[in-house]
Design a protein around this motif. Sequence first.
Motif, PDB file in Angstrom:
ATOM      1  N   VAL A 679     -11.000 -37.550 -26.794  1.00  0.00           N
ATOM      2  CA  VAL A 679     -12.318 -36.972 -27.058  1.00  0.00           C
ATOM      3  C   VAL A 679     -13.138 -37.996 -27.836  1.00  0.00           C
ATOM      4  CG1 VAL A 679     -13.586 -35.098 -28.145  1.00  0.00           C
ATOM      5  CG2 VAL A 679     -11.350 -34.659 -27.132  1.00  0.00           C
ATOM      6  N   THR A 680     -14.338 -38.253 -27.360  1.00  0.00           N
ATOM      7  CA  THR A 680     -15.244 -39.168 -28.047  1.00  0.00           C
ATOM      8  C   THR A 680     -16.574 -38.479 -28.280  1.00  0.00           C
ATOM      9  OG1 THR A 680     -14.214 -41.076 -26.973  1.00  0.00           O
ATOM     10  CG2 THR A 680     -16.376 -41.412 -27.981  1.00  0.00           C
ATOM     11  N   ASN A 681     -17.056 -38.547 -29.491  1.00  0.00           N
ATOM     12  CA  ASN A 681     -18.346 -37.950 -29.830  1.00  0.00           C
ATOM     13  C   ASN A 681     -19.450 -38.913 -29.368  1.00  0.00           C
ATOM     14  OD1 ASN A 681     -20.428 -36.475 -30.852  1.00  0.00           O
ATOM     15  ND2 ASN A 681     -19.574 -36.271 -32.906  1.00  0.00           N
ATOM     16  N   THR A 682     -19.767 -38.834 -28.058  1.00  0.00           N
ATOM     17  CA  THR A 682     -20.735 -39.737 -27.449  1.00  0.00           C
ATOM     18  C   THR A 682     -22.153 -39.259 -27.742  1.00  0.00           C
ATOM     19  OG1 THR A 682     -19.132 -40.104 -25.693  1.00  0.00           O
ATOM     20  CG2 THR A 682     -21.371 -40.860 -25.291  1.00  0.00           C
ATOM     21  N   VAL A 683     -23.079 -40.212 -27.883  1.00  0.00           N
ATOM     22  CA  VAL A 683     -24.479 -39.870 -28.156  1.00  0.00           C
ATOM     23  C   VAL A 683     -25.053 -39.118 -26.948  1.00  0.00           C
ATOM     24  CG1 VAL A 683     -26.753 -40.809 -28.681  1.00  0.00           C
ATOM     25  CG2 VAL A 683     -24.694 -41.913 -29.592  1.00  0.00           C
ATOM     26  N   PRO A 684     -25.703 -37.952 -27.136  1.00  0.00           N
ATOM     27  CA  PRO A 684     -26.218 -37.168 -26.008  1.00  0.00           C
ATOM     28  C   PRO A 684     -27.520 -37.751 -25.457  1.00  0.00           C
ATOM     29  CG  PRO A 684     -26.751 -36.079 -28.063  1.00  0.00           C
ATOM     30  CD  PRO A 684     -25.912 -37.259 -28.430  1.00  0.00           C
ATOM     31  N   VAL A 685     -27.885 -37.267 -24.249  1.00  0.00           N
ATOM     32  CA  VAL A 685     -29.174 -37.640 -23.660  1.00  0.00           C
ATOM     33  C   VAL A 685     -30.285 -36.936 -24.435  1.00  0.00           C
ATOM     34  CG1 VAL A 685     -28.115 -37.938 -21.403  1.00  0.00           C
ATOM     35  CG2 VAL A 685     -29.176 -35.740 -22.002  1.00  0.00           C
ATOM     36  N   GLY A 763      -9.062 -43.704 -20.954  1.00  0.00           N
ATOM     37  CA  GLY A 763      -9.437 -42.613 -20.062  1.00  0.00           C
ATOM     38  C   GLY A 763     -10.910 -42.275 -20.193  1.00  0.00           C
ATOM     39  N   GLU A 764     -11.216 -41.009 -19.991  1.00  0.00           N
ATOM     40  CA  GLU A 764     -12.595 -40.537 -19.932  1.00  0.00           C
ATOM     41  C   GLU A 764     -12.874 -39.579 -21.078  1.00  0.00           C
ATOM     42  OE1 GLU A 764     -14.635 -39.280 -16.079  1.00  0.00           O
ATOM     43  OE2 GLU A 764     -14.224 -37.346 -17.044  1.00  0.00           O
ATOM     44  N   SER A 765     -14.063 -39.724 -21.695  1.00  0.00           N
ATOM     45  CA  SER A 765     -14.488 -38.832 -22.768  1.00  0.00           C
ATOM     46  C   SER A 765     -15.877 -38.312 -22.449  1.00  0.00           C
ATOM     47  CB  SER A 765     -14.512 -39.568 -24.105  1.00  0.00           C
ATOM     48  OG  SER A 765     -13.214 -40.001 -24.446  1.00  0.00           O
ATOM     49  N   VAL A 766     -16.059 -36.995 -22.589  1.00  0.00           N
ATOM     50  CA  VAL A 766     -17.334 -36.350 -22.294  1.00  0.00           C
ATOM     51  C   VAL A 766     -18.019 -36.001 -23.607  1.00  0.00           C
ATOM     52  CG1 VAL A 766     -18.476 -34.439 -21.121  1.00  0.00           C
ATOM     53  CG2 VAL A 766     -16.382 -35.426 -20.165  1.00  0.00           C
ATOM     54  N   GLY A 767     -19.281 -36.388 -23.749  1.00  0.00           N
ATOM     55  CA  GLY A 767     -20.029 -36.118 -24.957  1.00  0.00           C
ATOM     56  C   GLY A 767     -20.612 -34.715 -24.987  1.00  0.00           C
ATOM     57  N   SER A 768     -21.378 -34.434 -26.023  1.00  0.00           N
ATOM     58  CA  SER A 768     -22.000 -33.122 -26.189  1.00  0.00           C
ATOM     59  C   SER A 768     -23.119 -32.951 -25.161  1.00  0.00           C
ATOM     60  CB  SER A 768     -22.570 -32.986 -27.597  1.00  0.00           C
ATOM     61  OG  SER A 768     -21.551 -33.149 -28.547  1.00  0.00           O
TER      62      SER A 768
END
Length: 883
Positions: A679-685, A763-768
């Motif tokens: 899990v990665t806390n990715t910056v949202p659009v 792997g893959e991480s989905v942000g908020s």
Amino acid sequence: MFDQERYRQEVLDPARKSQNTPPADLFIRYGIDTDRLPRGDQFDAHLATVVKYWQSLSQKITYRRLVEALNAAHKALQQARQLTVEHFAAERDRLSAEVGRKLDEAVEDLAAGGSVVAASTVAKVAARLSGAMVESQLRERLTKRRVRIVDEMWPLPEAPPAKSREVMRSVRILGLPLSLYAVAGEKVGEGFTLRAGLRVTDGPLTVTMFEDARARAERRAQDDRKTATENLLTNLRDAYDQGTLDQLVLWELIEVLAPAAELPMASVRRVAREATQLGLKREEAEELALAVLMRGAAAAPARRDPAGEVDELLGGGSLRAAERLLGTLPTEETGEVRARVEAVAKRVATLASQAQKEIAAGRPEHAAELLTTALRDAADDTDLTGRLRALAPPAVPAVTAGTSAGDRVAIGWTPSPARTGGVTYQVVRTRRRPAGSATDGDVVGRTDGNELADSAAPAGDDLYYTVFASRSDGVWSAGASAGPVALLPEVTGVTVTAGETGVRVGWTARADASAFSVVREPGGAPVSATRTGFTEEGLSPGHDYRYVVRAGYPGSRGAVVQSAGVTLTVTPQAPPKAVPDLGVEPLPGQDPGRLRLVWTPPASGKVTLRAAAHRPRWQRGAEITEAELSGYGQELAGHAEPATNDRVALAVPMPAGRVFVTAFSAGGGRAVVGPTVSVTNTVPVTRLAARRVGDRVRLSWEWPSGVALARVRWWPAEAGADAHAQEIDCWLRSYRDDGGLEIATGSGAVHVAVATVSRDAEGESVGSPVTVLVTGVGVPVSYRFVERGVPFRRRTRIELSCEQPCSLPDLVVVQSPGRVAPLRPEQGTAVARVPAQRLDPGRPLSVDVAVRAARGPYRLGCFVDDHAGAGSAVVLMGIPGGH
């Protein structure tokens, strides 16, 4: 500009204090600033100004001799034609080289004396070499040579402390290096410090150390050495109680070091070596040696006259020794001191007589108070000491005893109401009865406090604790007791391992435990147990079983006495199975700082989710202990709720950065490693926008820096977040080529969520996600007004039809006068209503319209009757009716 006041303060005043010696540096002597060096005529003018200022000061007595010296030196330079900038600079270079050479010589001389030097010595050497700047250089060079500069000298006593002579006498009889060896033994040789408080091997002296030393002395045979040891310990203990032991030991050290300090060519290194051999740590030994040497002959105690020695003994409480010394001296030399000795002797005799009367009257504690007062003046009176030792203090008023920490007994008591100090207490343990004397039973310990812990108490019942008070060994008060006390420790270190149909329990027990009782609840069924635990099979999985474990100990009357018991609750269960799957997805429409974890519950075991900054070191499916499980990462707490497809979900705060979440299944002291997701806390659009084009939706947003992939999900607006959603991945390049993203959603209202996606080696991480609601397009519904019948008897109807199924909302038909058709329902009068119902293709709906009679023209219109303002899922298309 020449600043006369500053020149006087910074140049003339220091030169005057230096025996009216002009500064050697000519630039300084004439007040010339070398940063703004004058040249030519300016230089000559400056010198003339300075010399004129000297002449103005010659009238003052304070500066007269200095001015004479300055004028003489100035004339010498003038005659030698050396009043030039070049000569001043050359002279400064010469002086600098000379001072440097003298500095080297001074450093060598100071370092040869030892590894420490007094700050005052450094200042005096620097003064001879010309000032504060030289002192700073001298300090720097000494530091490089590892010579320590002592800024604050060790203060040495000028007179011997009380009892110092008696202590030194006992030390000589015993042949000890120092008196401290009588208390702390060989620990003194391992190192002690004194300047900041007496500490032996980094710890202070304690009452226990004095008591142990006295106990060792009592075990010796009676001779002169035993007497000297007892006297030495008594004097040291008195100094310890009065807070003067540090000064006593310091004086003793000075006395020992004095001969070495008086030797020719004595040095700090030689005297410090004597101190370190006695046990004083090196750094303090060097400081003490420096202080002794600098005090010189005054370091040795001044020899007193005989009358002074008598006075010293009397002041130190040694009346009998003062009387003996007084008897050897001529009467004419000791008139005043003889009178003082006789007065003290009379006072001591009176106190002793009064004490004897109090003893005869049955008031021993009053007698003890009088004898204690007398001994302050005659501490060396063995008769008074013996009479006081023979008087036992009053017994303690009350004693309490109870178990503490499960395996010891804590004893406390009210102090004895003795009128004198120096009372110690001895605690004695017995069985079945209180102790009759201080030696009748097991001695738990001795202390001058009012509490003690018995950590060696035997387990069982009927323990009694009796406290005795004493002023001296062998003479004890009556005892005061508490009890009976039952010490029944529980088993410790309990471990529980539950299987599918059985349980295994282990523990640690005391060696004196003789039996163990285990009862299972409910029902009270006994379970066979050993010294180390028990095992039971045939239990039902999933049921709670409660066990009470009691330890038994031999009682005072032969029976076994049991402890209160330790209660354990155990639930047999099948071995945990691995969690089959684990998914992570953002929470659409929720707080972007949270995410949703979804998994399928295993057949057995409690699921625990733990997050860590790294993947677990175990392979998926590995079995580990619960201790290993608790040591990995941090548990994600929360209440899991049912989700679709027999799964459960847990919403947790979105952690910062990248974390790895692993599902574990635990039970029976074991855990099975399940799947791990990253899990990665990715910056949202940002600035997400949606525009409907028929049954398709056109999306646009701003991409955050460094993100090249977004995941788009959509689902019907009337469905919840758990509804099955469609999704599509959108790459940044395609988005730019197409000018956005277009998705086919159908004509109904939908929720659309866009989340950034990060992919790497892990792997893959989905942000908020960022969500938006898109309204539906509406189903077209056609209507027309139809008139039938002859004039004046016509009937009007409205017919509605559609090309696709729809839910028809409430409709209203309104009539308005004139030739302009109404645009809104409120622009006319309602003449018909069509209730909400389903409308299918090929099955038109017909409703009568009650047109009102009108003299002029009128128009008819059909509208959605939307009182709630919720909007309509249909679009009405038709031609207004009327005449």
